[in-house]
Design an enzyme around this catalytic site. Structure first.
Site, PDB file in Angstrom:
ATOM      1  N   PRO A  49       0.860  -1.195   0.000  1.00 38.23           N
ATOM      2  CA  PRO A  49       0.000   0.000   0.000  1.00 38.23           C
ATOM      3  C   PRO A  49       0.896   1.245   0.000  1.00 38.23           C
ATOM      4  O   PRO A  49       1.254   1.767   1.058  1.00 38.23           O
ATOM      5  CB  PRO A  49      -0.790  -0.142   1.303  1.00 38.23           C
ATOM      6  CG  PRO A  49       0.110  -0.940   2.195  1.00 38.23           C
ATOM      7  CD  PRO A  49       0.924  -1.842   1.317  1.00 38.23           C
ATOM      8  N   ASP A  83       6.162   2.570   1.519  1.00 38.00           N
ATOM      9  CA  ASP A  83       5.202   1.571   1.986  1.00 38.00           C
ATOM     10  C   ASP A  83       4.569   2.086   3.277  1.00 38.00           C
ATOM     11  O   ASP A  83       5.257   2.227   4.297  1.00 38.00           O
ATOM     12  CB  ASP A  83       5.944   0.252   2.226  1.00 38.00           C
ATOM     13  CG  ASP A  83       5.014  -0.902   2.584  1.00 38.00           C
ATOM     14  OD1 ASP A  83       3.897  -0.647   3.056  1.00 38.00           O
ATOM     15  OD2 ASP A  83       5.436  -2.069   2.410  1.00 38.00           O
ATOM     16  N   HIS A  84       3.266   2.354   3.220  1.00 38.28           N
ATOM     17  CA  HIS A  84       2.595   2.956   4.372  1.00 38.28           C
ATOM     18  C   HIS A  84       2.474   1.997   5.547  1.00 38.28           C
ATOM     19  O   HIS A  84       2.081   2.396   6.658  1.00 38.28           O
ATOM     20  CB  HIS A  84       1.201   3.458   3.974  1.00 38.28           C
ATOM     21  CG  HIS A  84       0.897   4.836   4.463  1.00 38.28           C
ATOM     22  ND1 HIS A  84       1.156   5.245   5.756  1.00 38.28           N
ATOM     23  CD2 HIS A  84       0.347   5.909   3.847  1.00 38.28           C
ATOM     24  CE1 HIS A  84       0.787   6.501   5.912  1.00 38.28           C
ATOM     25  NE2 HIS A  84       0.289   6.933   4.764  1.00 38.28           N
ATOM     26  N   ARG A  85       2.823   0.716   5.347  1.00 34.11           N
ATOM     27  CA  ARG A  85       2.775  -0.231   6.460  1.00 34.11           C
ATOM     28  C   ARG A  85       3.942  -0.050   7.421  1.00 34.11           C
ATOM     29  O   ARG A  85       3.846  -0.431   8.594  1.00 34.11           O
ATOM     30  CB  ARG A  85       2.787  -1.673   5.919  1.00 34.11           C
ATOM     31  CG  ARG A  85       1.573  -2.035   5.077  1.00 34.11           C
ATOM     32  CD  ARG A  85       1.739  -3.425   4.463  1.00 34.11           C
ATOM     33  NE  ARG A  85       2.898  -3.484   3.564  1.00 34.11           N
ATOM     34  CZ  ARG A  85       3.284  -4.596   2.928  1.00 34.11           C
ATOM     35  NH1 ARG A  85       2.628  -5.725   3.104  1.00 34.11           N
ATOM     36  NH2 ARG A  85       4.335  -4.567   2.131  1.00 34.11           N
ATOM     37  N   CYS A 132       5.723   2.939   7.944  1.00 34.39           N
ATOM     38  CA  CYS A 132       5.828   4.267   8.563  1.00 34.39           C
ATOM     39  C   CYS A 132       4.663   5.133   8.114  1.00 34.39           C
ATOM     40  O   CYS A 132       3.932   4.799   7.169  1.00 34.39           O
ATOM     41  CB  CYS A 132       7.149   4.943   8.202  1.00 34.39           C
ATOM     42  SG  CYS A 132       7.267   5.469   6.474  1.00 34.39           S
TER      43      CYS A 132
END
Length: 479
Positions: free
Chosen positions: A272, A449-451, A453
């Site tokens: 994501p 990758d928003h997972r 940070c």
């Protein structure tokens, strides 16, 4: 199968690759070969390599044709032991199954499988050039590599330029080239290998043949074909059912293009990602580099090397962007952090886009980074980069400004978690001390990758690199 028959399975070519395209056989059925003699040239999704034989003897069977894709662990070549009576080749699947699965087989097959295990463990140390068989006694080739300079570890051996290949031929070709050095020489000088009559055994094209063609002005030079997938003319009457248009060509997706397609699709489906960007005044960085170039014209790092230095410093402050997101065996998830930075950078080659990485980039100065980036770019474009050099990055720096664009919604290089893009540097109106001025401006784009940070971390890293570019002298002094 007779115990006098040795079946060499296509080895793991590094970094978990599962297949390779057979480009060329370097031996033929009936040839006498030695341990470490190159037997085939294969192209993986990452590089072109020669596969040397761990066995000596007589070639009994070649398992595959040029252009065919072979799976790792499948039979590559069958070799009769030196001095053994000629044996008709039998189905290799039984030996392969016994070796790879441990399924109970006949005593004869079991003996052959055990022979394979024993000799593979005690092998030549050179199943792959630059790698080694398990348990190999030496780290280098046991004899000089033909047509090149062999560099293994810290040992450099100068090898003869022309291969001695008595009795060796390449099936299906009237003339052939074995040495990558000879092929590169022809390509660099625009010499068509098809127009050269080889002076070696069975029409083998030697280095001296290419040199003679280069020195002959009357000989029309045509560019040698690249290893990019060739577009095949469409069959007459081939019409696309969706558009109603005639199909002009069909191009097989393989090699680097196949790997890139799979990697990008996996990145898009699993990560994501989010993107942040900022315009940066790079005037001070260009002025600093111009001043350094006056003092040392031939020893000044390129702009990308300075930015790489800023990136490694930024990743030290924001380590979340230098990680990997993993799902472990029990289904739980974890973020893997690293003690150091392997900085990847995108490089366009004739075989497609590859991402070699500068290992331990955080320990290098801008000048050292520049030298390593230039070296890796050269070996990647020649198809000589190792799987380790192409698959060990932890963060990627992408200079797409060389293509004349300002920004990009980049796809992260899976399994990394972030990529920084640098756009072209152009003149733009900019406010300096309350007044309008013309400055050298570039755009930095960070996909992350928003997972691993949140936006605050991503923005902090991006702003840190931007500030270093705008004040390079102070930033370098603090590093």
């Amino acid at each position: 199968m007779s115990s006098d028959m040795q079946v060499f399975l296509l080895p793991d070519l590094g970094e978990g690759l599962t297949e390779a395209e057979l480009v060329n056989w370097l031996v033929a059925v009936g040839d006498e070969i030695k341990v470490d003699q190159p037997i085939a040239e294969v192209e993986t999704a990452k590089s072109m390599v020669e596969v040397p034989s761990p066995y000596a003897g007589t070639v009994a069977e070649l398992h595959g044709q040029a252009g065919e894709t072979l799976d790792v662990g499948k039979p590559l070549i069958s070799i009769a032991r030196a001095g053994a009576a000629p044996v008709a080749p039998e189905a290799p699947a039984a030996v392969e199954d016994a070796v790879s699965t441990g399924v109970t087989a006949s005593p004869e097959v079991s003996a052959a499988a055990e022979t394979y295990r024993t000799e593979e463990k005690a092998g030549s140390g050179n199943v792959l050039i630059g790698y080694g068989t398990p348990g190999g006694a030496t780290a280098g080739r046991t004899r000089p590599r033909k047509g090149s300079v062999a560099v293994v570890g810290s040992v450099v051996q100068e090898a003869p330029l022309e291969p001695a290949l008595a009795g060796t031929r390449i099936p299906g070709k009237l003339s052939a080239v074995i040495s990558p050095l000879v092929r590169k020489m022809a390509r660099d000088h625009g010499v068509s290998l098809d127009s050269i009559e080889g002076s070696g055994t069975s029409g083998l094209i030697m280095r001296k043949d290419v040199e003679a063609a280069i020195a002959t002005p009357e000989a029309p030079a045509a560019p040698a074909p690249t290893r990019a997938p060739e577009a095949q003319p469409a069959v007459e009457g081939d019409v696309d059912s969706r558009t109603g248009l005639a199909v002009a060509a069909r191009t097989a997706v393989r090699g680097v293009r196949k790997a890139v397609a799979a990697n990008m699709a996996k990145s898009r489906s699993e990560i994501p990602e989010a993107t942040v960007w900022v315009d940066v005044d790079a005037t001070a960085l260009l002025e600093m580099r111009a001043e350094l170039k006056k003092r040392a014209p031939h020893d000044t790092p390129g702009l990308l090397a300075f930015i790489a230095r800023f990136v490694t410093a930024g990743l030290k402050k924001y380590p979340a962007l230098n990680t990997r997101f993993e799902t472990v065996a029990d289904g739980s998830q974890e973020i893997v952090g690293f003690d150091g930075v392997n900085l990847g950078f995108a490089a366009q080659t004739d075989r497609g886009l590859v991402v070699p990485s500068v290992r331990n980039a955080h320990q290098l100065s801008a000048r050292e980074l520049d030298a390593e980036i230039r070296r890796l770019t050269a070996v990647a474009r020649d198809g000589r980069a190792t799987p380790t050099e192409l698959g060990s990055g932890t963060f990627t720096l992408n200079n797409y400004g060389v293509f004349g664009v300002d920004g990009s919604a980049a796809i992260i290089n899976y399994p990394e978690v972030a990529m920084l893009g640098v756009g072209r540097i152009i003149d733009k109106p900019w406010v300096v001390n309350g007044e309008l001025a013309v400055r050298k401006v570039t755009e930095l784009t960070l996909a992350f990758d928003h997972r691993v940070c949140d936006g605050e971390t991503a923005a902090g890293f991006l702003r840190y690199v931007a500030d270093c570019i705008e004040n390079p002298g102070g930033a370098l002094a603090d590093m």
